[in-house]
Scaffold this active site. Structure first.
Site, PDB file in Angstrom:
ATOM      1  N   HIS A 483       0.795  -1.231   0.000  1.00 44.19           N
ATOM      2  CA  HIS A 483       0.000   0.000   0.000  1.00 44.19           C
ATOM      3  C   HIS A 483       0.819   1.267   0.000  1.00 44.19           C
ATOM      4  O   HIS A 483       0.331   2.317   0.404  1.00 44.19           O
ATOM      5  CB  HIS A 483      -0.897   0.059   1.239  1.00 44.19           C
ATOM      6  CG  HIS A 483      -1.991  -0.938   1.239  1.00 44.19           C
ATOM      7  ND1 HIS A 483      -3.227  -0.700   0.705  1.00 44.19           N
ATOM      8  CD2 HIS A 483      -2.032  -2.197   1.716  1.00 44.19           C
ATOM      9  CE1 HIS A 483      -3.999  -1.757   0.864  1.00 44.19           C
ATOM     10  NE2 HIS A 483      -3.292  -2.682   1.470  1.00 44.19           N
ATOM     11  N   LYS A 676      -8.049  14.234   4.780  1.00 47.21           N
ATOM     12  CA  LYS A 676      -7.214  13.044   4.754  1.00 47.21           C
ATOM     13  C   LYS A 676      -6.178  13.205   5.849  1.00 47.21           C
ATOM     14  O   LYS A 676      -6.057  14.283   6.438  1.00 47.21           O
ATOM     15  CB  LYS A 676      -6.549  12.854   3.388  1.00 47.21           C
ATOM     16  CG  LYS A 676      -5.925  14.154   2.805  1.00 47.21           C
ATOM     17  CD  LYS A 676      -5.360  13.931   1.407  1.00 47.21           C
ATOM     18  CE  LYS A 676      -6.396  14.070   0.317  1.00 47.21           C
ATOM     19  NZ  LYS A 676      -6.367  12.990  -0.648  1.00 47.21           N
ATOM     20  N   ARG A 677      -5.411  12.129   6.149  1.00 51.92           N
ATOM     21  CA  ARG A 677      -4.361  12.267   7.142  1.00 51.92           C
ATOM     22  C   ARG A 677      -3.416  13.408   6.748  1.00 51.92           C
ATOM     23  O   ARG A 677      -3.188  13.659   5.568  1.00 51.92           O
ATOM     24  CB  ARG A 677      -3.576  10.948   7.261  1.00 51.92           C
ATOM     25  CG  ARG A 677      -4.358   9.837   7.931  1.00 51.92           C
ATOM     26  CD  ARG A 677      -4.750  10.186   9.352  1.00 51.92           C
ATOM     27  NE  ARG A 677      -3.608  10.210  10.240  1.00 51.92           N
ATOM     28  CZ  ARG A 677      -3.241   9.198  11.015  1.00 51.92           C
ATOM     29  NH1 ARG A 677      -3.967   8.084  11.053  1.00 51.92           N
ATOM     30  NH2 ARG A 677      -2.192   9.278  11.797  1.00 51.92           N
ATOM     31  N   LYS A 682       1.152  14.605   1.093  1.00 55.73           N
ATOM     32  CA  LYS A 682      -0.203  14.917   0.616  1.00 55.73           C
ATOM     33  C   LYS A 682      -0.377  16.417   0.358  1.00 55.73           C
ATOM     34  O   LYS A 682      -1.364  16.861  -0.198  1.00 55.73           O
ATOM     35  CB  LYS A 682      -1.241  14.426   1.625  1.00 55.73           C
ATOM     36  CG  LYS A 682      -1.309  12.895   1.739  1.00 55.73           C
ATOM     37  CD  LYS A 682      -2.375  12.467   2.731  1.00 55.73           C
ATOM     38  CE  LYS A 682      -2.361  10.986   3.061  1.00 55.73           C
ATOM     39  NZ  LYS A 682      -3.018  10.162   2.038  1.00 55.73           N
ATOM     40  N   THR A 787      -8.316   6.827  -2.012  1.00 54.42           N
ATOM     41  CA  THR A 787      -9.651   6.251  -2.218  1.00 54.42           C
ATOM     42  C   THR A 787     -10.733   7.295  -1.998  1.00 54.42           C
ATOM     43  O   THR A 787     -11.835   7.156  -2.522  1.00 54.42           O
ATOM     44  CB  THR A 787      -9.886   5.066  -1.259  1.00 54.42           C
ATOM     45  OG1 THR A 787      -9.345   5.387   0.004  1.00 54.42           O
ATOM     46  CG2 THR A 787      -9.243   3.809  -1.799  1.00 54.42           C
ATOM     47  N   LYS A 791     -14.712   8.475  -3.756  1.00 54.06           N
ATOM     48  CA  LYS A 791     -15.974   8.806  -3.077  1.00 54.06           C
ATOM     49  C   LYS A 791     -16.467  10.174  -3.529  1.00 54.06           C
ATOM     50  O   LYS A 791     -17.649  10.362  -3.812  1.00 54.06           O
ATOM     51  CB  LYS A 791     -15.782   8.837  -1.557  1.00 54.06           C
ATOM     52  CG  LYS A 791     -15.336   7.515  -0.983  1.00 54.06           C
ATOM     53  CD  LYS A 791     -14.851   7.650   0.454  1.00 54.06           C
ATOM     54  CE  LYS A 791     -14.048   6.420   0.829  1.00 54.06           C
ATOM     55  NZ  LYS A 791     -13.283   6.581   2.062  1.00 54.06           N
TER      56      LYS A 791
HETATM   57  C1  NBG Z   1      -2.538   3.797   1.932  1.00 49.28           C
HETATM   58  C2  NBG Z   1      -2.044   4.625   0.754  1.00 49.28           C
HETATM   59  C3  NBG Z   1      -3.214   5.144  -0.044  1.00 49.28           C
HETATM   60  C4  NBG Z   1      -4.100   3.994  -0.440  1.00 49.28           C
HETATM   61  C5  NBG Z   1      -4.490   3.181   0.795  1.00 49.28           C
HETATM   62  C6  NBG Z   1      -5.326   1.977   0.459  1.00 49.28           C
HETATM   63  C7  NBG Z   1      -1.304   3.124   3.926  1.00 49.28           C
HETATM   64  C8  NBG Z   1      -0.078   2.493   4.461  1.00 49.28           C
HETATM   65  N1  NBG Z   1      -1.387   3.232   2.594  1.00 49.28           N
HETATM   66  O1  NBG Z   1      -2.756   5.798  -1.179  1.00 49.28           O
HETATM   67  O2  NBG Z   1      -1.259   5.693   1.205  1.00 49.28           O
HETATM   68  O3  NBG Z   1      -5.258   4.447  -1.076  1.00 49.28           O
HETATM   69  O4  NBG Z   1      -3.355   2.737   1.467  1.00 49.28           O
HETATM   70  O5  NBG Z   1      -4.690   1.162  -0.453  1.00 49.28           O
HETATM   71  O6  NBG Z   1      -2.191   3.504   4.650  1.00 49.28           O
END
Ligand code: NBG
Length: 946
Positions: A483, A676-677, A682, A787, A791
């Site tokens: 991920h 988002k975080r 980001k 993701t 949405k």
């Molecule tokens: C996150 C990515 C995102 C991705 C999501 C789901 C972690 C480690 N990774 O870009 O940064 O959409 O995973 O796949 O949280």
């Protein structure tokens, strides 16, 4: 249906005729109960069901004092109440439906035997499903108020009403869960197990009501009892057992697996403290523990009898068994993993799958020694510490920290899960030969990858299978998802830590690595640097560590990235060495989200509008059908309905913002959102810089020019990992700029900047439907997928973003012309990065930085490190490089927004083009290309399709 009340034809009674009512089981009971509740005694009833499908009933009634009811007002009351109750009954799923019987017992126990008699009795006691008509629902809610919650049924508050209703929904979930699981057992299909350290489930109440198709009845039932469903929904605490994208993805996957009837289970940890709650005072983030289980969790089912021992520490003994060397791990600490099941219902299907979460408890066996030495209390207290293993979710989603407790959590999940899966498999198998045909195990990132040595250990040491066979099985069942593209996120456990906590597993990892290196050497020869790069063991200068991704790559039959560009990067950069040797293992599975939660349930007005054009709600299962909306993109009538929905959602968000922050925003402004975080990659900072730039332009503008400007509300939200200093300073900057801008009378409604605290799943459900523009502006090549962009797009929100992660595929589907794309490409980023010391930032960028440094927003000293990170040759994430193009894109946003017909067309096209991003599509691909599992759908209850 007609209700006639006749006060003249009978001298002693009032006569109530109910004519032409549908012939539905239970109707008579509903009527008689209703009459009794109204204080009427029935002296005589004439029931006439001459016609098959319509009935006419006639009741002669008196009031409680034995008199005929004649007052016009009373008669009217009776008519209204009876009408309402019957209407609810006829509209609802009040049908009684038979439950399936246990086929195995029926065929094995002949009639007349004791076993059969016992079975018949048990079946007859519960041969029907719970009914879903309004009255039955009310009865079950009130029952739970009194018998589950032990509250007075005449006095319960909103929270108690929510709980009782939730318990009553749970009863229905359990029926569906039981019958689904029984069906899986009978059919014995190959099953997939999704192992994840995180599941970010959010709330369950509304989702369950929708998926079980019982929302109208619950809404009406509660309303009649004096409670509003919309209010009760807010009483539920989020299940926030995850950090962000990775955990939410796991939850979307469960929803899709259930909806697609896959024989699937999720496995995770039941943390007592989920993701911390964030408050922001004076711009500073504070973390508060999320003790979400405080007031109980009505959605889970505790399984005190399903427990497994999990060991840590200790040592390994060698044994000689018939000349074969065997190993035995003697653990030094033992705890128990107790199962908690969380039913996950699918939409428009009778399938309910399971999310099994493990909770750590002290082992049941006590150390007699300490009892005898009298240290009884100390012994118990020591045992109690076992519970810390599942106490808290680690709130850092990226940097790997090497904490012992985290390692123990990971092993705890892996061990309990594999023991459970093996036990289930052995119920109807005597050898492990069919294990790979019966079981697929998906590792959500490397967090559960200790499952690999654990399965090896169980097969080798406990089931005595031998290396070749054990390895053959293990390498056929596991697959793994990566991920991230950030190298420092890859997990590496120090060898000495692993050796101490899991000595037998460390041995097995060494063995796996030794065999892998032999094989590798036969391919690459004496290229030792290459072998060193690929080895599972990293030989550091001071210490060695285990590269978990390499362990997974060597073992798993498949590894996948989460968006097309990401999967390419895995092949060409992160795991290029592996790709060269084992290209067949690499796949792409572009992420998706569930359109149930994220569109149909959280944006009901848009759902209805879409359904009105697509001829029904089939698109909620086949999202590609949204494509048909393209036809209406320029239809003026449809456009105005589309805008009306968005405006209504914006008003709701404006109210939410005011409640959470005290800032009043105009629902007529453009709503521009980045939630988002908080992470440097980001680039929330880039967003804030452009807000400052916009502020400067407003200040410099004449009143005439201001009239031409598009008013904007910029919303930023997200949590910073508690130890991530820079992220916390970025939050402070957002708040400081917000303070200045929002209180500047020159600016008014032209610009607002708000930080929404405690962004989580349920606030996203309010934010996403209201967004008009959303920002996904990571430096190209840093966001694996993303993701939330999916949405937002589904909800008709336009995206401003870089060609990164899944934005690239969204652009393919929606059309670049319907998005605001800017910035350097992933190919250019490494080059620009290498040259950044020589890069001269645009003058406007420098001006913004200088403004912050010069205390324009106060706190200059505190904010300086933020400036340092993006200035003077630092700027790892290339904010300065992308700034001009970003501002250009933002100006295009304003221009476009002025042309509402054009904007709405783009908005409709966003929704129309988002069909690919359903997690149903993603799961279908995993099932076919990786897991080899197929749907296994139990028959519809009562044989009627829902
Ligand atoms: C996150 C990515 C995102 C991705 C999501 C789901 C972690 C480690 N990774 O870009 O940064 O959409 O995973 O796949 O949280």
């Amino acid at each position: 249906m007609i209700i006639e009340i006749d006060t003249t034809s009978d001298d002693e009674h009032t006569v109530i005729h109910i004519r032409d009512a549908p012939n539905k089981p239970g109707t008579l009971r509903v009527i008689t109960t209703a009459l009794a509740d109204l204080g009427l005694n029935i002296d005589k009833a004439v029931v006439d069901s001459a016609a098959e499908d319509r009935v006419s009933d006639c009741f002669h009634v008196k009031d409680l004092s034995g008199r005929k009811v004649t007052e016009a007002e009373d008669v009217e009351n009776i008519r209204t109440c009876l009408g309402m109750i019957l209407k609810a009954h006829f509209q609802s799923g009040g049908l009684e439906m038979a439950r399936p019987d246990d086929e195995q017992i029926l065929s094995s126990a002949p009639k007349g035997t004791d076993e059969r008699r016992k079975h018949d009795l048990l079946y007859s006691l519960m041969d029907r499903y719970l009914r879903n008509d309004v009255m039955s629902v009310q009865e079950s809610i009130v029952n739970h108020v009194e018998y589950t919650m032990a509250r007075n049924r005449y006095q319960f508050d909103d929270f108690e009403a929510y709980n009782a209703a939730a318990f009553s929904v749970r009863d229905r979930l359990i029926e569906s869960w039981n019958d689904t699981q029984q069906y899986f057992r009978d059919k014995s299909p190959k099953r997939v197990y999704y192992m994840s350290m995180e599941f970010l489930m959010g709330r369950s109440f509304l989702n369950s009501l929708y998926n079980l198709d019982i929302k109208p009845q619950y809404s009406e039932a509660l309303h009649q009892l004096g409670y509003e469903l919309e209010t009760l929904v807010d009483k539920e605490r989020d299940a926030a057992l995850g950090n962000g994208g990775l955990g939410r993805l796991a939850s979307c996957f469960l929803d899709s697996m259930a909806t697609m009837d896959l024989p699937a289970w999720g496995y995770g940890i039941r943390y007592q403290y989920g993701m911390f709650r964030q408050t922001v005072t004076d711009g500073f983030q504070h973390e508060h523990p999320d003790y979400w289980l405080n007031f109980g969790n009505p959605w889970e089912i505790e399984r005190p009898y399903i427990t497994y021992p999990v060991k840590f520490y200790g040592g390994v003994e060698e044994e000689d068994v018939d000349g074969v060397k065997m190993y035995k791990w003697i653990g030094g600490e033992e705890i128990s993993a107790v199962a908690y099941d969380n039913p996950v219902p699918g939409w428009n299907t009778p399938t309910t799958i399971n999310l099994r979460l493990w909770s750590a408890k002290p082992a049941r066996e006590f150390d007699l020694e300490s009892f005898n030495t009298g240290d009884y209390v100390q012994a118990i207290l020591a045992k109690q510490r076992a519970e810390t293993i599942s106490a808290v979710l680690y709130p850092d989603d990226r940097t790997y920290q090497g904490k012992e407790l985290r390692l123990k959590q990971q092993y705890f999940l892996a061990s309990a899960t594999l023991q459970d899966i093996i036990r289930r498999y052995l119920v109807n198998h005597t050898t492990f030969d069919e294990f790979p045909e019966q079981v697929a195990l998906q590792l959500n990132d490397t967090h559960p990858a200790l499952g690999i040595p654990e399965l090896m250990r169980l097969l080798l040491d406990e089931h005595k299978l031998g290396w070749t066979k054990s390895w053959d099985i293990t390498s056929k069942v596991f697959s793994f998802t990566n991920h991230t593209v950030l190298a420092d996120s890859l997990e590496k456990w120090p060898v000495d830590l692993l050796e101490r906590v899991l000595p037998r597993h460390m041995m097995i990892i060494y063995d796996i690595n030794w065999r892998f290196i032999q094989e590798l050497a036969s391919i690459v020869g004496e290229d030792y640097t290459r072998i060193g790069r690929m080895s599972i063991i990293e030989e550091g200068i001071e210490s060695k560590s285990v590269r978990m991704a390499h362990l997974a790559l060597v073992t798993c039959h498949t590894v996948n990235g989460v968006a097309a560009v990401h999967s390419e990067l895995l092949k060409t950069r992160m795991f290029a060495d592996f790709h060269e040797i084992m290209p067949e293992k690499f796949q792409n599975k572009t992420n998706g989200v569930t359109q149930r939660r994220w569109l149909a349930f959280s944006n009901p007005d848009l759902r209805d509008l879409i359904s009105s054009k697509l001829g029904g709600d089939a698109w909620i299962r086949e999202l590609e059908m949204l494509r048909d909306l393209d036809k209406y993109a320029e239809d003026a009538e449809f456009q105005s309905q589309w805008r009306a929905v968005k405006h209504k959602n914006k008003k709701k968000l404006a109210k939410f913002i005011e409640e959470k922050t005290g800032t009043v925003v105009s629902p007529d402004a453009l709503f521009d959102i980045q939630v988002k975080r908080i992470h440097e990659y980001k680039r929330q900072l880039l967003n804030v810089f452009s807000v400052i730039h916009r502020y400067n332009k407003i200040k410099a503008a004449t009143p005439e020019e201001r009239k031409e400007m598009v008013p904007r509300v910029v919303v930023i939200g997200g949590k910073a990992a508690p130890g991530y200093d820079m992220a916390k300073r970025i939050i402070k900057l957002v708040c400081s700029v917000g303070d200045k801008v929002n209180n500047d009378p020159d600016v008014g409604d032209l610009l607002k900047l708000v930080f929404i605290p405690d962004y989580n799943v349920s606030s996203a459900e309010v934010i996403v439907p209201a967004a008009e523009l959303s920002q996904h502006i990571s430096t190209a090549g840093t966001e694996a997928s993303g993701t939330s962009n999916m949405k937002f797009a589904m909800n008709g929100c336009l995206i401003i973003g870089t060609m990164d992660g899944s934005n690239v595929e969204i652009a393919e589907e929606i059309g670049k012309e319907n998005m605001f794309i800017f910035g350097a490409s992933a190919v250019d980023v490494p080059i620009l990065r290498a040259e950044r010391a020589r890069f001269k930032p645009p003058q406007e960028f420098d001006a913004v930085v200088e403004q912050i440094r010069n205390n324009a927003f106060e706190w200059a000293e505190f904010l300086n490190p933020v400036c340092d990170a993006v200035h003077g040759g630092a700027d790892y994430y290339l904010l300065a490089n992308d700034f001009e193009d970003y501002i250009r894109a933002q100006e295009l946003v304003d221009q476009t927004y002025k042309d509402q017909a054009k904007w709405t067309k783009m908005s409709i096209k966003s929704t129309a083009g988002s069909g690919k991003f359903s997690s149903d599509r993603t799961i279908r691909e995993y099932a076919k290309d990786i897991w080899g599992v197929v749907p296994c759908r139990r028959p519809e209850p009562g044989g009627n399709p829902r």
